[in-house]
Design an enzyme around this catalytic site. Structure first.
Site, PDB file in Angstrom:
ATOM      1  N   LYS A  27     -32.458  31.555  29.838  1.00  7.44           N
ATOM      2  CA  LYS A  27     -33.572  32.303  30.425  1.00  7.44           C
ATOM      3  C   LYS A  27     -34.268  33.127  29.343  1.00  7.44           C
ATOM      4  O   LYS A  27     -35.498  33.075  29.204  1.00  7.44           O
ATOM      5  CB  LYS A  27     -33.033  33.210  31.534  1.00  7.44           C
ATOM      6  CG  LYS A  27     -34.074  33.694  32.500  1.00  7.44           C
ATOM      7  CD  LYS A  27     -33.442  34.590  33.570  1.00  7.44           C
ATOM      8  CE  LYS A  27     -32.624  33.802  34.580  1.00  7.44           C
ATOM      9  NZ  LYS A  27     -31.771  34.678  35.416  1.00  7.44           N
ATOM     10  N   ARG A  97     -31.540  40.799  34.618  1.00  6.33           N
ATOM     11  CA  ARG A  97     -31.250  39.401  34.972  1.00  6.33           C
ATOM     12  C   ARG A  97     -30.216  38.812  34.035  1.00  6.33           C
ATOM     13  O   ARG A  97     -30.245  39.044  32.837  1.00  6.33           O
ATOM     14  CB  ARG A  97     -32.538  38.577  34.858  1.00  6.33           C
ATOM     15  CG  ARG A  97     -33.760  39.281  35.346  1.00  6.33           C
ATOM     16  CD  ARG A  97     -35.043  38.541  34.991  1.00  6.33           C
ATOM     17  NE  ARG A  97     -35.139  37.237  35.626  1.00  6.33           N
ATOM     18  CZ  ARG A  97     -36.084  36.362  35.349  1.00  6.33           C
ATOM     19  NH1 ARG A  97     -37.013  36.625  34.417  1.00  6.33           N
ATOM     20  NH2 ARG A  97     -36.113  35.198  35.953  1.00  6.33           N
ATOM     21  N   GLY A 106     -27.831  30.701  40.746  1.00 10.15           N
ATOM     22  CA  GLY A 106     -27.293  31.495  41.850  1.00 10.15           C
ATOM     23  C   GLY A 106     -25.918  32.070  41.589  1.00 10.15           C
ATOM     24  O   GLY A 106     -25.305  32.668  42.458  1.00 10.15           O
ATOM     25  N   MET A 108     -25.011  34.316  39.233  1.00 13.53           N
ATOM     26  CA  MET A 108     -24.953  35.720  38.862  1.00 13.53           C
ATOM     27  C   MET A 108     -26.162  36.427  39.461  1.00 13.53           C
ATOM     28  O   MET A 108     -27.171  35.816  39.752  1.00 13.53           O
ATOM     29  CB  MET A 108     -24.909  35.837  37.350  1.00 13.53           C
ATOM     30  CG  MET A 108     -23.609  35.239  36.839  1.00 13.53           C
ATOM     31  SD  MET A 108     -23.236  35.659  35.186  1.00 13.53           S
ATOM     32  CE  MET A 108     -24.054  34.332  34.365  1.00 13.53           C
ATOM     33  N   ARG A 341     -37.172  26.381  32.803  1.00 13.43           N
ATOM     34  CA  ARG A 341     -35.985  25.715  32.241  1.00 13.43           C
ATOM     35  C   ARG A 341     -36.087  24.239  32.570  1.00 13.43           C
ATOM     36  O   ARG A 341     -36.851  23.840  33.448  1.00 13.43           O
ATOM     37  CB  ARG A 341     -34.704  26.311  32.827  1.00 13.43           C
ATOM     38  CG  ARG A 341     -34.600  26.099  34.322  1.00 13.43           C
ATOM     39  CD  ARG A 341     -33.367  26.745  34.921  1.00 13.43           C
ATOM     40  NE  ARG A 341     -33.530  26.832  36.366  1.00 13.43           N
ATOM     41  CZ  ARG A 341     -32.960  27.745  37.138  1.00 13.43           C
ATOM     42  NH1 ARG A 341     -32.190  28.654  36.622  1.00 13.43           N
ATOM     43  NH2 ARG A 341     -33.154  27.747  38.432  1.00 13.43           N
ATOM     44  N   HIS A 459     -30.387  27.207  48.316  1.00 12.71           N
ATOM     45  CA  HIS A 459     -29.139  27.032  47.562  1.00 12.71           C
ATOM     46  C   HIS A 459     -28.555  25.634  47.777  1.00 12.71           C
ATOM     47  O   HIS A 459     -28.210  24.937  46.821  1.00 12.71           O
ATOM     48  CB  HIS A 459     -28.141  28.109  47.995  1.00 12.71           C
ATOM     49  CG  HIS A 459     -26.839  28.035  47.261  1.00 12.71           C
ATOM     50  ND1 HIS A 459     -25.729  27.416  47.781  1.00 12.71           N
ATOM     51  CD2 HIS A 459     -26.496  28.467  46.033  1.00 12.71           C
ATOM     52  CE1 HIS A 459     -24.740  27.493  46.909  1.00 12.71           C
ATOM     53  NE2 HIS A 459     -25.175  28.134  45.837  1.00 12.71           N
ATOM     54  N   SER A 769      -6.634  -6.032  24.398  1.00 11.24           N
ATOM     55  CA  SER A 769      -7.379  -5.255  25.373  1.00 11.24           C
ATOM     56  C   SER A 769      -6.518  -4.048  25.733  1.00 11.24           C
ATOM     57  O   SER A 769      -5.389  -4.200  26.204  1.00 11.24           O
ATOM     58  CB  SER A 769      -7.668  -6.099  26.615  1.00 11.24           C
ATOM     59  OG  SER A 769      -8.306  -5.297  27.572  1.00 11.24           O
ATOM     60  N   CYS A 841      -9.732  -2.123  29.099  1.00 10.78           N
ATOM     61  CA  CYS A 841      -9.924  -2.532  30.488  1.00 10.78           C
ATOM     62  C   CYS A 841      -9.334  -1.522  31.469  1.00 10.78           C
ATOM     63  O   CYS A 841      -9.235  -1.784  32.650  1.00 10.78           O
ATOM     64  CB  CYS A 841      -9.360  -3.921  30.730  1.00 10.78           C
ATOM     65  SG  CYS A 841      -7.589  -4.028  30.443  1.00 10.78           S
ATOM     66  N   TYR A 861     -15.868  -4.183  22.901  1.00  9.00           N
ATOM     67  CA  TYR A 861     -16.423  -4.063  24.246  1.00  9.00           C
ATOM     68  C   TYR A 861     -15.621  -3.081  25.092  1.00  9.00           C
ATOM     69  O   TYR A 861     -14.485  -2.754  24.757  1.00  9.00           O
ATOM     70  CB  TYR A 861     -16.472  -5.434  24.945  1.00  9.00           C
ATOM     71  CG  TYR A 861     -15.122  -5.977  25.332  1.00  9.00           C
ATOM     72  CD1 TYR A 861     -14.538  -5.635  26.556  1.00  9.00           C
ATOM     73  CD2 TYR A 861     -14.422  -6.831  24.489  1.00  9.00           C
ATOM     74  CE1 TYR A 861     -13.288  -6.114  26.912  1.00  9.00           C
ATOM     75  CE2 TYR A 861     -13.176  -7.323  24.835  1.00  9.00           C
ATOM     76  CZ  TYR A 861     -12.614  -6.956  26.050  1.00  9.00           C
ATOM     77  OH  TYR A 861     -11.373  -7.428  26.408  1.00  9.00           O
TER      78      TYR A 861
HETATM   79  P1  ADP Z   1     -31.574  33.364  38.798  1.00 11.75           P
HETATM   80  O1  ADP Z   1     -30.852  33.260  37.514  1.00 11.75           O
HETATM   81  O2  ADP Z   1     -30.677  33.377  39.972  1.00 11.75           O
HETATM   82  O3  ADP Z   1     -32.691  32.402  38.902  1.00 11.75           O
HETATM   83  P2  ADP Z   1     -33.485  35.391  38.098  1.00 11.75           P
HETATM   84  O4  ADP Z   1     -33.060  36.277  37.014  1.00 11.75           O
HETATM   85  O5  ADP Z   1     -34.413  34.314  37.744  1.00 11.75           O
HETATM   86  O6  ADP Z   1     -32.201  34.839  38.826  1.00 11.75           O
HETATM   87  O7  ADP Z   1     -34.127  36.308  39.211  1.00 11.75           O
HETATM   88  C1  ADP Z   1     -34.373  35.862  40.505  1.00 11.75           C
HETATM   89  C2  ADP Z   1     -35.759  36.170  40.914  1.00 11.75           C
HETATM   90  O8  ADP Z   1     -36.044  37.521  40.786  1.00 11.75           O
HETATM   91  C3  ADP Z   1     -36.830  35.499  40.095  1.00 11.75           C
HETATM   92  O9  ADP Z   1     -37.045  34.204  40.496  1.00 11.75           O
HETATM   93  C4  ADP Z   1     -38.032  36.371  40.383  1.00 11.75           C
HETATM   94  O10 ADP Z   1     -38.627  35.978  41.591  1.00 11.75           O
HETATM   95  C5  ADP Z   1     -37.417  37.715  40.545  1.00 11.75           C
HETATM   96  N1  ADP Z   1     -37.624  38.488  39.316  1.00 11.75           N
HETATM   97  C6  ADP Z   1     -36.831  38.572  38.244  1.00 11.75           C
HETATM   98  N2  ADP Z   1     -37.375  39.352  37.303  1.00 11.75           N
HETATM   99  C7  ADP Z   1     -38.551  39.771  37.799  1.00 11.75           C
HETATM  100  C8  ADP Z   1     -39.602  40.617  37.290  1.00 11.75           C
HETATM  101  N3  ADP Z   1     -39.533  41.125  36.086  1.00 11.75           N
HETATM  102  N4  ADP Z   1     -40.659  40.803  38.068  1.00 11.75           N
HETATM  103  C9  ADP Z   1     -40.723  40.250  39.297  1.00 11.75           C
HETATM  104  N5  ADP Z   1     -39.786  39.474  39.834  1.00 11.75           N
HETATM  105  C10 ADP Z   1     -38.702  39.239  39.085  1.00 11.75           C
HETATM  106 MG    MG Z   2     -34.332  32.319  38.224  1.00 12.22          MG
HETATM  107 MG    MG Z   3     -29.551  35.032  40.836  1.00 13.34          MG
END
Ligand code: ADP
Ligand code: MG
Ligand code: MG
Length: 889
Positions: A27, A97, A106, A108, A341, A459, A769, A841, A861
């Site tokens: 990220k 984040r 999802g 963390m 990503r 999710h 083999s 094999c 092979y």
């Molecule tokens: P994950 O790793 O679970 O995708 P993120 O770190 O991307 O978590 O955060 C989840 C959501 O939080 C992002 O998709 C975004 O919508 C919101 N978010 C994160 N940082 C910001 C920010 N600086 N401003 C506005 N929304 C944010």
């Molecule tokens: Mg995200």
């Molecule tokens: Mg998250």
């Protein structure tokens, strides 16, 4: 310490870049990269993964030297954004984040709106003239901070939200007024105080440091550990922490937030694919609270923003030359990108995207070949629902991850785990309202997933897609009653344990089990395979015992049969009686008589195989298992009675023979080459059937290449005796028929002794083999049928990195293989000036990592089951390109 622990990004500059994933996490690295290529990103900074490692080394303490660097970086954000962190009148708010080198969706938690306090929420309300927004942001912070940083139950906050909505008679969060939200903040703070025993922190800097700690802690949280285990992610330093200026999607009708893929991650089609919500923040889109809108509708709601977003979609694909998974927020008409990503995709989509990107000139053929994970092809090799099936769809949800799955309905992930422990082979369909990261273990074990809520980015959808598991989400016709353990689907009540079928390609839901038909290889899939074939060095053969399997394997590109197990033919209904008669016979005469009955069947089987393979090599292994496998078990009286009738003997006689043949350890018993050494007539019959079949097919004008394989050889004398005898039989057949056929005699290498004495064995063997199932078993001394008790512990405690029956144990079994090849080839060349052909094999022949190893040690092979042939072709190509293992997970 003078090291750099904090990397800033913002404006059009950044300290880091997209290549620094190890250090900045995916990220953080991509936020930096997006800044550098001029894409609008709110400013922020990334605390490196090294700090996470140091945090754990120092007993969960952030290294002191990090703190001044954080202060410094925060100042830069303040300057860029024109607001001050902690300013009560006009506060800079940030998000905190997580983000490791490999994405763990999802796993963390993110904390948003950090920096708000009782004082600054007032300031924010005044400054923006938007009370509703300010208090909505504050209550979200208390919830996220409480549950993520302090480990409180999110449910306790949810409960307050629900009762507030109920009291006000509204359905949606967005229907709550500013005053409602103000009241809600009070209640949230009360929950916080009750559960933590302290007031919600009013010092923004304290909030920040606690939040940073929380992200580091989440690295070793249960969900994260579970995810890494399932995805086999090892060797990462930790997670980075991204602190970033907040932009707000919850400021009203002109704001919103969304997630999208630059192409359809299910099918790979080149369309913009995603969801967004107006007046929402963060995970609202994913959480399934409100039903999101499809991304195309943004074109109507905010045409300017949409146009800009479409431009960014193109720019990102052009820059990364890869399909991207993006997150964005619109604050009062201004667009910000928050993440990009490499997008997870199904195998089907991976193939289509790779092939189309070559056609678009974005990437070349070799890149396309490297892009697709061999195992992901499984997705294209799944059986498809039989279009002629009677079961009609009774409901339709959102097609979230393609493929069909029929399974017994279970209503919780725990139930799936518990059931699978007892009945690992039962197909299970997990049916839930929605899924959450707690459910991943159960989701992984299920054949498919069906949810009643949630969208394409929920999710369940994201995780299922990542694993190539069929998934249908948002199927409103599905009503779950956990207490009664039933689901009602469009009026039909299904009890837990009964079958339901989903089609993740169309979103269809059907009651009962639906028959399937085998897949085929066409279109982009076939194209990618031809590109793979251009570069690979390994040949790919198949393990097949029947003409039907052989034909399927050829359709998938098999270049020969690497293993035909003759014993499978012995079990045929029409011949098992003769086989048993042979085993029960007291003497050679009796055995020979019975064998004469089996011989025509064997010959016919081989004719079928040779015809299908049409000149490609066909390796036939002589009878391998111990004879008692063909008789009823000791206490099976009914079975014995039947056999007695079939073979005209008595139950007593049968049990006598069963007793005689009983072995303490059949895997190391009277089997393999030991059988024809003691009962030469068995080997003679099989060799005669092979050669006569070859003669018959050759007479029809086709070419044939039989390879007679003698199993379980440990000393060269075993092979020498059997080979001499086989040649005599073969010569006799050819003399009688007046036709000559080419054939080879070789051996399986499946004993450690055979590897060590390979030079001697190769004096007799024309090919090797590697039977790596037995070789692994014999090398470790693990019976492959009895690893249940200890293998989980071995893997958990990292005594072994991976189950050696799945992927070749490179350091042990693999070393033996290297020795075997080196010694075998050396002596074959020296003695006979001939290249010793070497293949594999065992089950490992279809495992991509093992295929790479086989390439590396110079095999000719690999042979695998028909449906793994394409996977092996691709893995072999990647091995040749030297890219395997470096692929993005
Ligand atoms: P994950 O790793 O679970 O995708 P993120 O770190 O991307 O978590 O955060 C989840 C959501 O939080 C992002 O998709 C975004 O919508 C919101 N978010 C994160 N940082 C910001 C920010 N600086 N401003 C506005 N929304 C944010
Ligand atoms: Mg995200
Ligand atoms: Mg998250």
């Amino acid at each position: 310490m003078s090291a750099k622990y904090v990397y800033s990004f913002g404006g059009k500059t950044a300290d880091g870049d997209g290549k620094m994933k190890e250090l900045l996490g995916g990220k953080g690295a991509n936020l930096a990269e997006m800044c550098k290529i001029g894409i609008p990103v709110p400013p922020g900074f990334t605390i490196t993964t090294e700090v996470c490692a140091a945090y754990y080394e120092q007993g969960k303490k952030i290294p002191d030297a990090t703190v001044p660097q954080i202060d410094e970086a925060l100042k830069k954000v303040e300057a860029e954004f024109g607001k001050k962190f902690g300013d009560p009148a006009d506060p800079l708010l940030v998000s905190v984040r997580s983000g490791a080198a490999l994405s763990m969706p999802g796993m963390m938690n993110t904390i948003l709106n950090l920096g708000l306090t009782d004082a600054s929420v007032e300031g924010l309300a005044k400054k923006t003239g938007n009370d509703r927004f300010a208090y909505d942001s504050y209550r979200r912070l208390i919830d996220m901070f409480g549950s993520t940083a302090m480990g409180l139950e999110h449910e306790h906050f949810e409960h307050e939200l629900h009762s507030m909505k109920e009291a006000k008679g509204v359905k949606l969060d967005t229907d709550l007024s500013a005053d409602d939200l103000k009241e809600l903040v009070k209640r949230y703070k009360a929950v916080y105080k009750k559960d933590v025993g302290e007031d919600f922190p009013q010092d923004p800097k304290k909030q920040l440091m606690l939040a940073i700690n929380a992200v580091f802690n989440s690295w070793n949280g249960h969900k994260a550990i579970e995810y890494r285990r399932i995805e086999r992610i090892t060797g990462l330093k930790g997670t980075a922490v991204n602190v970033q200026a907040m932009v707000f999607g919850n400021m009203g009708g002109g704001s919103g937030t969304g997630v999208a893929f630059t192409r359809d991650p299910n099918t790979g089609e080149d369309v913009f694919y995603g969801d967004y919500l107006i007046n929402a923040q963060g995970e609202d889109v994913v959480a399934g609270i409100r039903t999101p809108e499809p991304i195309s509708k943004l074109g109507e709601d905010m045409p300017k923003v949409y146009e800009q977003l479409v431009g960014i979609r193109a720019a990102l694909e052009k820059h990364y030359k890869e399909m991207q998974d993006i997150e964005f927020t619109v604050q009062e008409g201004v667009l910000f990108m928050l993440q990009t990503r490499t997008g997870k995709r199904t195998g089907t989509a991976a193939v289509r995207i790779a092939v189309e990107m070559v056609k678009e000139g974005l990437i070349d053929e070799t890149t396309a070949v490297k892009r697709v994970a061999p195992d992901s092809l499984n997705h294209l090799l799944q059986p498809q629902l039989d279009p002629k099936a009677k079961n009609k769809p009774v409901a339709q949800g959102i097609a979230a991850s393609p493929g069909a799955a029929s399974g017994m309905v279970l209503l919780s992930a725990e139930a799936v785990v518990a059931h699978a422990e007892k009945h690992p082979n039962d197909p299970i369909l997990l049916v839930r309202k929605e899924t959450s990261p707690e459910d991943v273990a159960g989701m992984h074990l299920a054949k498919g997933i069906l949810t009643s809520t949630g969208g394409k980015a929920s999710h369940a959808a994201v995780v299922a897609r990542g694993w190539g598991k069929p998934c249908v989400v948002g199927c409103e016709a599905v009503k779950i009653d956990e207490a009664a353990q039933t689901v009602t689907i469009a009026g039909t009540v299904v009890k837990a344990g009964e079958f339901v079928t989903i089609n993740g390609t169309t979103g269809d839901v059907m009651i009962g089990k639906v028959p399937t038909v085998p897949p085929s290889m066409t279109g982009d899939f076939a194209t990618l395979m031809t590109w793979a074939d251009k570069v690979r060095k390994l040949k790919i053969r198949t393990n097949a015992d029947s003409p039907a399997d052989a034909a399927k394997a050829r359709e998938f590109g098999a270049e020969g049969i690497g293993l035909c197990r003759t014993e499978h033919m012995f079990f045929g209904k029409d011949r098992i009686a003769a086989v048993r008669e042979m085993i029960l016979a007291p003497d050679v005469e009796g055995r020979t008589k019975a064998l004469a009955k089996i011989e025509p069947f064997q010959k016919a089987d081989f004719v079928g195989l040779f015809e299908v393979m049409d000149g490609l090599p066909v390796t036939i292994r002589l009878l391998d298992p111990p004879l008692h496998e063909f008789l009823p078990q000791k206490d099976n009286v009914a079975g014995a009675e039947e056999v007695a009738k079939q073979t005209g003997t008595t139950v007593e006689k049968i049990f006598e023979r069963v007793e005689e043949l009983h072995e303490m350890n059949p895997m190391m018993g009277f089997r393999g080459c030991r059988l024809p050494l003691v009962f030469p007539e068995i080997g003679d019959m099989q060799v005669r059937a092979i050669i006569e079949a070859a003669i018959e097919v050759k007479k029809k004008g086709k070419s044939v290449l039989p390879e007679i394989m003698i199993p379980l050889v440990g000393v060269v004398e075993e092979l020498a005796i059997l080979k001499k005898r086989a040649i005599a039989v073969a010569e006799e057949c050819m003399k009688q028929a007046g036709v000559k056929v080419e054939y080879q005699i070789g051996t399986m290498i499946e004993l450690p002794r055979a590897c060590i004495a390979a030079d001697k064995i190769a004096e007799e063997a024309e090919f090797f083999s590697f039977g790596t199932n037995d070789l692994t078993q014999m090398t470790f001394g693990f019976s492959r049928d009895d690893i249940k008790g200890f293998m989980p512990t071995y893997l958990r405690d990292k005594i072994l990195p991976i189950d050696p029956f799945q992927t070749i144990d490179f350091n042990g079994v693999g070393e033996l293989m290297k020795i075997g090849i080196q010694k075998g080839r050396g002596s074959r060349t020296a003695k006979h000036s001939q290249h010793l052909k070497v293949g594999i094999c065992g089950e490992h022949g279809g495992d991509p990592d093992s295929v790479v190893f086989c390439h590396a040690i110079g095999m000719d092979y690999v042979s695998c089951s028909p449906f793994r042939v394409p996977i092996a072709r691709l893995a072999a190509a990647q091995a040749a390109l030297g890219e395997a293992g470096k692929r993005d997970k």
